[in-house]
Design an enzyme around this catalytic site. Structure first.
Site, short mmCIF file in Angstrom:
data_model
loop_
_atom_site.label_atom_id
_atom_site.label_comp_id
_atom_site.label_asym_id
_atom_site.label_seq_id
_atom_site.Cartn_x
_atom_site.Cartn_y
_atom_site.Cartn_z
N SER A 69 0.41 2.87 2.47
CA SER A 69 1.73 3.50 2.04
C SER A 69 1.99 2.85 0.56
O SER A 69 2.85 3.76 0.12
CB SER A 69 2.61 2.79 2.94
N ASP B 53 -6.30 -3.66 10.27
CA ASP B 53 -7.16 -2.64 9.09
C ASP B 53 -8.72 -2.54 9.47
O ASP B 53 -9.42 -1.72 9.09
CB ASP B 53 -6.89 -3.01 7.88
N ARG C 196 2.99 -7.86 2.03
CA ARG C 196 3.08 -8.99 3.03
C ARG C 196 2.76 -10.21 2.26
O ARG C 196 2.59 -11.25 2.86
CB ARG C 196 1.98 -8.62 3.95
N LYS D 141 9.94 0.59 5.76
CA LYS D 141 9.39 1.54 4.90
C LYS D 141 10.43 1.73 3.72
O LYS D 141 10.25 2.66 3.04
CB LYS D 141 9.05 2.98 5.46
N HIS E 207 -0.44 8.96 4.16
CA HIS E 207 -1.93 8.45 4.45
C HIS E 207 -2.00 8.98 6.23
O HIS E 207 -1.01 9.23 6.72
CB HIS E 207 -2.29 7.19 4.39
N HIS F 270 -5.47 2.71 9.01
CA HIS F 270 -5.17 3.84 8.62
C HIS F 270 -6.79 4.86 8.81
O HIS F 270 -7.50 4.24 9.17
CB HIS F 270 -4.67 3.83 7.02
#
EC number: 5.4.2.12
Length: 559
Positions: free
Chosen positions: A81, A171, A289, A361, A472, A501
């Protein structure tokens, strides 16, 4: 720009009028993949997005949202993102976090900067602590970068090193933590053979320990602080491998949510608390993060939780995580310098802008869209609205998230007549997709589609234009696949859920009653990507884009 000939004034588009309201909708984690039962966008009822896709082929395009198209090192790198919104807003491709770190490590430049020289002063008598995500996912960090950094610092005087690991499973595949720990332990063993006192000191799962973002839950950061800095945690082990294997054996355990643990010596004492005179480096290259931990490590005036003990340390980030806050103030690798973003251009050309998302977001449609810059360009022409995200639950519990509220605020902004551009991010596909809950992700996609309808209905009412895109992929493919595309199974013949993703392209759809009837997508751009969207949006506002921007996706046919 430094040249005296530079001007913020955008030339008028020769064929497209000014004055139309433009809605820019970013569907987070919304890619395009083959339709099957694991494609939640396909399974979900999404009549609005379906109508955009199937309605007018000249008004729907797929663009690249990963790898080199967004500044990452290779096309094996998933988009995310942050880099996605950077590209959407900047209109050009900038070398991004991972690539910048790769370049600095390869050239040795990382060891020449002020940040490294600052922490190096602790090497003689203190411990170097490395804190970050242990993963090769390439979204927040990469194992090979940690390995190179360990080699580099040990060759440059670090005598005592403690690594504080955060397990991934988001991830990368759940369960991969064990292999990563084994690899790191072997590297540390080699360092010890060379006389460097190097070992893992603490750990925990990324979503439960340390890696919260946007101040959603400070308890996550506190759990990390207690283990990493204070050397205190509910679980104590002699080795990290034992810790991860034991904690993963608990019911419903997974890498993302492993509880915090510390490694202790034969006397039961933590092997790596952070003490006065030590140096700390947060090794993640992605910002969101790490910001909260950076505040806890750097700010003298801090009241988000009781730190109990605040050691006098030398702290540097792998990168600077927030350019506006100058946080951290010291860093090993300088961030990309993103200038002249589309948002700044448009505001300086009179475009009144409204941006909105929920907490998780909100930073993406503002900070990242604006080139990693906080705040307004011109507070008289901009309004940014944050809808508070749910806290204390995982997003699959309430997969609708705040899509309705975001859409209603966008609708109201459009109908108010106060804004020329209304920009939103709908997080559902990404945030719920990350939980690996397929059923909930289907609900999330439906909710996002319903939100798009509310916004497009408002565009219709005001005679405006819409551009719907994504940053994405995620929700369009929820399983790990083999090279032939078939789902991979685990040892119990269950599908391996994909929580990360993807490498899939994302849509760009345009339309609305205000769109010039001759506008259509071009066919002469070889590999269009997210960075092409900025020039496209400028055109929709009636302007030509700057010459060095990636090309617009649209052309105007003469009727």
């Amino acid at each position: 720009m430094g040249s005296s000939g530079f001007s913020w004034t955008l030339p008028d588009h020769p064929k497209l009028p000014k004055g139309k309201s433009v809605a820019v909708v970013v569907l987070d984690g919304w890619g395009e993949a083959n339709p099957d039962q694991y494609n939640c966008i396909h399974v979900a009822q999404t009549p609005v997005m379906d109508s955009l896709k199937n309605g007018a082929p000249e008004k729907w395009r797929l663009v690249k949202a990963h790898g080199t198209a967004v500044g990452l090192p290779s096309d094996d790198d998933m988009g995310n993102s942050e880099v996605g919104h950077n590209a959407l807003g900047a209109g050009r491709i900038f070398a991004q976090g991972a690539k910048l770190v790769d370049q600095a490590l390869a050239s040795g430049k990382i060891y020449d900067g002020d940040g490294f020289n600052y922490i190096k002063e602790s090497f003689e008598s203190g411990t170097l602590h490395l804190i970050g995500l242990l993963s090769d996912g390439g979204v927040h960090s990469r194992l090979d970068q940690l390995q190179l950094l360990l080699k580099g610092v040990s060759e440059r005087g670090a005598k005592k090193i403690r690594v504080h690991i955060l397990t991934d499973g988001r991830d990368v595949l759940d369960g991969s933590s064990i292999g990563f720990v084994e690899t790191l332990e072997n590297d540390l063993l080699e360092l010890r053979a060379k006389g460097v006192d190097a070992q893992i000191a603490s750990g925990g799962g990324r979503m439960y320990v340390t890696m919260d973002r946007y101040e959603n839950d400070w308890d996550v950061v506190k759990r990390g602080w207690d283990a990493q800095v204070l050397g205190e945690a509910p679980y104590k082990f002699k080795s990290a491998l034992e810790a991860v294997k034991t904690l993963r054996a608990q019911p419903k355990a997974n890498d993302q949510y492993l509880p915090p643990f510390v490694i202790v010596d034969d006397s039961g004492n933590a092997v790596g608390p952070v003490l006065d005179g030590d140096a700390v480096v947060t090794i993640n290259f992605r910002a969101d993060r790490m910001v909260m931990l950076a505040k806890a490590l750097e700010y003298a005036d801090f009241d988000n939780f009781d730190r109990v003990r605040v050691p006098k340390i030398r702290y540097a980030g792998m990168l600077q995580y927030d350019g506006e806050l100058k946080l951290p103030s010291r860093y090993l690798v300088s961030p990309p310098e993103i200038d002249r973003t589309s948002g700044e251009y448009l505001v300086k050309n009179g475009i009144r802008t409204f941006a909105c998302s929920e907490t998780v977001k909100f930073g993406h449609v503002t900070f990242f869209w604006n080139g990693n810059r906080s705040g307004y360009f011109d507070a008289t022409k901009e309004e940014y609205v944050e809808v508070p995200s749910d806290s204390g639950i995982t997003f699959n519990v309430a997969p609708n998230m705040k899509a309705l509220e975001i859409a209603e605020k966008a609708r109201d902004a459009l109908l108010s007549g106060k804004f020329d551009q209304v920009r939103v991010n709908l997080p559902n596909g990404d945030m719920v997709g990350h939980t690996g809950d397929i059923e909930a992700t289907v609900v999330a996609c439906k909710a996002a589609d319903e939100a798009v309808k509310i916004i497009l209905d408002a565009v219709e009412q005001v005679g405006g234009i819409y551009l719907v895109t994504a940053d994405h992929g995620n929700a369009e493919d929820m399983v790990k696949r083999n090279k032939s595309g078939k789902p991979l199974l685990d040892k119990n013949d269950r599908i391996q859920i994909l929580t990360s993703h993807t490498l899939q392209p994302v849509p760009v759809a345009i339309g609305g009653p205000g769109l010039h009837p001759g506008v259509k997508f071009r066919n002469d751009i070889q590999t269009p990507g997210l960075a092409n969207v900025a020039a496209t949006v400028m055109n929709l506002h009636g302007f030509e884009a700057p010459a060095d921007y990636e090309q617009t996706l649209i052309e105007v046919a003469d009727n």
